[in-house]
Scaffold this active site. Structure first.
Site, PDB file in Angstrom:
ATOM      1  N   ILE A 153       0.860  -1.178   0.013  1.00  9.81           N
ATOM      2  CA  ILE A 153      -0.042   0.025   0.125  1.00  9.81           C
ATOM      3  C   ILE A 153       1.056   1.155  -0.015  1.00  9.81           C
ATOM      4  O   ILE A 153       1.651   1.469   0.997  1.00  9.81           O
ATOM      5  CB  ILE A 153      -0.958   0.084   1.025  1.00  9.81           C
ATOM      6  CG1 ILE A 153      -1.874   1.148   1.160  1.00  9.81           C
ATOM      7  CG2 ILE A 153      -0.436  -0.277   2.689  1.00  9.81           C
ATOM      8  CD1 ILE A 153      -3.119   0.964   1.975  1.00  9.81           C
ATOM      9  N   GLU A 154       0.827   1.788  -0.944  1.00 12.40           N
ATOM     10  CA  GLU A 154       1.752   3.040  -1.305  1.00 12.40           C
ATOM     11  C   GLU A 154       1.005   4.218  -2.019  1.00 12.40           C
ATOM     12  O   GLU A 154      -0.093   4.282  -2.243  1.00 12.40           O
ATOM     13  CB  GLU A 154       3.028   2.622  -2.269  1.00 12.40           C
ATOM     14  CG  GLU A 154       3.867   1.532  -1.936  1.00 12.40           C
ATOM     15  CD  GLU A 154       4.905   1.248  -2.668  1.00 12.40           C
ATOM     16  OE1 GLU A 154       5.644   2.273  -2.873  1.00 12.40           O
ATOM     17  OE2 GLU A 154       5.407   0.133  -3.115  1.00 12.40           O
ATOM     18  N   ASN A 155       1.642   5.442  -2.028  1.00  9.55           N
ATOM     19  CA  ASN A 155       1.397   6.590  -2.840  1.00  9.55           C
ATOM     20  C   ASN A 155      -0.177   6.926  -2.385  1.00  9.55           C
ATOM     21  O   ASN A 155      -0.356   7.195  -1.208  1.00  9.55           O
ATOM     22  CB  ASN A 155       1.524   6.281  -4.258  1.00  9.55           C
ATOM     23  CG  ASN A 155       1.309   7.351  -5.291  1.00  9.55           C
ATOM     24  OD1 ASN A 155       1.387   8.670  -4.706  1.00  9.55           O
ATOM     25  ND2 ASN A 155       1.478   7.310  -6.611  1.00  9.55           N
TER      26      ASN A 155
END
Length: 335
Positions: A153-155
């Site tokens: 889970i990024e950005n």
């Protein structure tokens, strides 16, 4: 913070032919010919390989060269709606990705499917409810009879509080529906532990009663830090351990067993930041001493020296190294 210009490029179909060329009369997913997975818990020591770019090596050849038995295959994304596809474009089953999975399993290994990453459309954002998101995750679990999934889970996905809650609630539904399924959640970090988004994600998980098997940090792309990357990584992991212990009420030993490290080999996105095999040995020793839930890295694609005149990128590390030097260290990790 983590631009990931080397690590999460815009997605492409360019390498599907390379994968298809390596497939050998493989048994389809779900076939009785598919053997049992490796004895280590799935995901424990499964390095990332991105089959969508970076001249991916044939997984079975990596297995033969290194002893690694597991891979975290990236990335499962949205096709623009709440429907999972490889890189958001390639069919969930029946293509080169399925052939790669079948090949790994036929050679005695297994896979974790990673959802998310830096680029592309994320299911956590495109699915409008926790139930819809859980159904999308479940579709992939069912298609590949998975024993473990990774939510990278990024950005924009991690920065949105509503989406963080949706991911937590969806993972709880999937965990309930699939007893024994391992769930790993992977996110960025500061040199001293999770940032505010990561801390909130852990706290939301604990409040929801979500039993994550390994809260995993990506300890690189720091911008500035003091000390070797191996040492900084262990300090960041100690911060993660403390956050997990505080949120869940675990003692230290239990908290360590519920965290993981997802490192990077060679030169990172930061011009003056490099992880050596010595740094990986430091991380390996730390993970072994504390029995971490997971030790992995980004990425097998980069686990080789660059050709003369070529800089670090999606298919090489940017440092002098022997082929698969980092994968061989990770493959030794058995908890």
């Amino acid at each position: 913070m983590r631009s990931r210009t080397l690590l999460r490029p815009l997605l492409t179909l360019a390498t599907t032919a390379a994968l298809a060329g390596g497939a050998l009369a493989l048994a389809p997913v779900g076939s009785a010919a598919t053997p049992a997975a490796a004895t280590d818990p799935v995901g424990l020591n499964a390095p990332y390989e991105y089959l969508g770019w970076g001249s991916p090596q044939k997984p079975t050849e990596v297995m033969a060269a290194t002893g690694v038995k597991q891979f975290t295959l990236a990335f499962m994304l949205s096709d623009g709606g709440c429907n999972p596809k490889w890189d958001g474009t390639r069919a969930l089953t029946g293509g080169s990705d399925q052939s790669a999975v079948n090949g790994i399993r036929s050679a005695g290994g297994d896979v974790v499917v990673s959802f998310g990453g830096w680029s592309g459309n994320k299911l956590g954002e495109k699915c409008g409810s926790a139930s819809a998101l859980a159904a999308a995750y479940q579709k992939v679990v069912d298609a590949y009879r998975l024993k473990a999934i990774d939510i990278d889970i990024e950005n924009t996905e991690v920065s949105n509080g509503t989406v963080r809650q949706r991911v937590v609630d969806a993972l709880k539904k999937v965990k309930s529906a699939n007893p024994g399924l391992k769930e790993y959640v992977t996110f960025g970090t500061t040199p001293t532990g999770p940032d505010s988004d990561g801390l909130d994600l852990i706290r939301k998980g604990a409040a929801a009663g979500l039993a994550v098997d390994g809260w995993t940090i990506m300890p690189f792309d720091f911008g500035s830090h003091s000390g070797s990357m191996g040492t900084v990584t262990t300090k960041a992991a100690d911060g993660l351990k403390s956050a997990v212990a505080s949120a869940y009420g675990y003692d230290s030993a239990t908290a360590y067993r519920h965290i993981g490290i997802s490192s990077m080999n060679g030169k990172t996105d930061e011009a003056d930041e490099t992880l050596s095999t010595g740094d990986f040995t430091t991380i390996y020793d730390y993970a072994t001493a504390h029995h971490l839930a997971r030790f992995t890295f980004w990425a097998v694609n980069r686990d080789r020296a660059c050709a003369s005149g070529t800089s670090a990128g999606d298919s090489c590390s940017g440092i002098g190294q022997s082929p698969y030097a980092f994968t061989k260290i990770v493959a030794k990790y058995h908890g």
